[in-house]
Design a protein around this motif. Structure first.
Motif, mmCIF file in Angstrom:
data_model
loop_
_atom_site.group_PDB
_atom_site.id
_atom_site.type_symbol
_atom_site.label_atom_id
_atom_site.label_comp_id
_atom_site.label_asym_id
_atom_site.label_seq_id
_atom_site.Cartn_x
_atom_site.Cartn_y
_atom_site.Cartn_z
ATOM 1 N N GLU A 1 0.853 -1.154 0.235
ATOM 2 C CA GLU A 1 0.131 -0.084 0.130
ATOM 3 C C GLU A 1 0.643 1.399 0.153
ATOM 4 O O GLU A 1 0.283 2.168 -0.868
ATOM 5 C CB GLU A 1 -0.597 0.119 1.209
ATOM 6 C CG GLU A 1 -2.115 -1.295 0.959
ATOM 7 C CD GLU A 1 -2.529 -0.639 2.598
ATOM 8 O OE1 GLU A 1 -3.029 -0.091 3.086
ATOM 9 O OE2 GLU A 1 -3.266 -2.177 2.839
ATOM 10 N N PHE A 2 2.024 1.173 0.650
ATOM 11 C CA PHE A 2 2.966 2.129 0.702
ATOM 12 C C PHE A 2 3.220 2.556 -0.614
ATOM 13 O O PHE A 2 3.942 3.288 -1.120
ATOM 14 C CB PHE A 2 3.597 2.539 1.946
ATOM 15 C CG PHE A 2 4.523 3.375 1.956
ATOM 16 C CD1 PHE A 2 4.465 4.317 3.533
ATOM 17 C CD2 PHE A 2 5.685 3.791 1.696
ATOM 18 C CE1 PHE A 2 5.084 5.522 2.527
ATOM 19 C CE2 PHE A 2 6.828 4.403 1.846
ATOM 20 C CZ PHE A 2 6.364 5.418 2.718
ATOM 21 N N LYS B 1 1.441 4.723 -2.770
ATOM 22 C CA LYS B 1 1.730 5.344 -2.789
ATOM 23 C C LYS B 1 2.405 6.808 -3.000
ATOM 24 O O LYS B 1 2.185 7.737 -3.639
ATOM 25 C CB LYS B 1 1.347 6.411 -0.924
ATOM 26 C CG LYS B 1 -0.716 5.853 -1.016
ATOM 27 C CD LYS B 1 -0.582 5.653 0.027
ATOM 28 C CE LYS B 1 -2.200 5.036 1.502
ATOM 29 N NZ LYS B 1 -2.027 5.363 2.879
#
Length: 249
Positions: free
Chosen positions: A122-123, A126
């Motif tokens: 997820e990071f 981003k």
């Protein structure tokens, strides 16, 4: 009639903070690691690692002794990434950084920490940018992370020209490069893509090129005369040939 038991929860933050204070803390620790190429010593607590991660449960075994004198060597994981893994194991949360998240992701995959892996993925999505995308693609291909590979390909198709100029592109493996070259959605002229592929080949295959040149230009000499190799017939004389055995030049 007896009142059924009720589970009540205390505050999570003080609990997490208290456990977090034990990360790499020699106090009460019963296992030592030596991690990374820098061979940094890291302290941990066997029971916590074993109950949180099957990898460490197998690695540390079932020895009940309270102290372990010899360290466990993990040379392939950088110290910063390993400490991030410990932070997650102790507190179930982790502070991720753009410059090291792929190393943490790699460790999470290798240690079977699915929740940490998902947090890293997820990071990465981003913070994905031109400088990071090729490294992320390499990790995705290496560990079979399909969704991350698709996300990287989408980004590369939109920012092809910039990505081809990064060091990460030149360091891609052949397995990671092929899906990129096969895409028909790249925003770059074909001639520029061919030039980028040639640059990749020169950097990534330099050792093979050197060995191929040796095989073409030189042949075995006469060990009895102390000559390891000599010029092949038809090979023009060059400055560095002066290091060959003179009688066989």
């Amino acid at each position: 009639m007896e009142t059924p038991a009720l589970v009540v929860h205390g505050k999570a933050v003080p609990y997490s903070t208290a456990l977090g204070s034990l990360v790499n803390n020699p106090r009460y620790s019963d296992v030592r690691f030596v991690v990374g190429q820098e061979r940094q010593e890291v302290f941990a607590h066997r029971c916590l690692l074993a109950c949180r991660c099957n990898f460490f449960q197998r690695l540390l075994g079932v020895d009940p002794s309270p102290r372990v004198s010899s360290p466990v060597v993990l040379s392939t994981v950088p110290a910063e990434a390993f400490l991030a893994v410990l932070e997650f194991l102790y507190t179930n949360s982790v502070k991720l950084h753009r410059h090291s998240v792929l190393e943490v992701l790699t460790a999470a995959v290798e240690y079977g920490l699915e929740e940490l892996r998902e947090l890293c993925l997820e990071f990465v999505v981003k913070v994905l940018d031109v400088e990071l995308v090729c490294e992320a693609l390499q990790v995705a291909v290496t560990f079979g992370l399909g969704p991350l590979q698709e996300r990287c390909m989408t980004f590369l198709e939109a920012h092809t020209q910039e990505a081809l100029r990064t060091r990460g592109f030149l360091e891609l493996s052949a397995a990671a490069l092929l899906p990129l070259l096969r895409s028909d959605k790249l925003c770059v002229d074909e001639a520029e893509l061919v030039q980028a592929a040639w640059s990749w080949a020169r950097v990534g295959a330099v050792e093979q090129i050197v060995e191929a040149w040796k095989c073409h230009a030189l042949q075995k000499g006469h060990p009895a005369r102390g000559a390891l190799c000599r010029r092949r017939k038809g090979t023009l004389s060059r400055e560095h040939h002066r290091f060959l055995d003179p009688p066989f030049q």
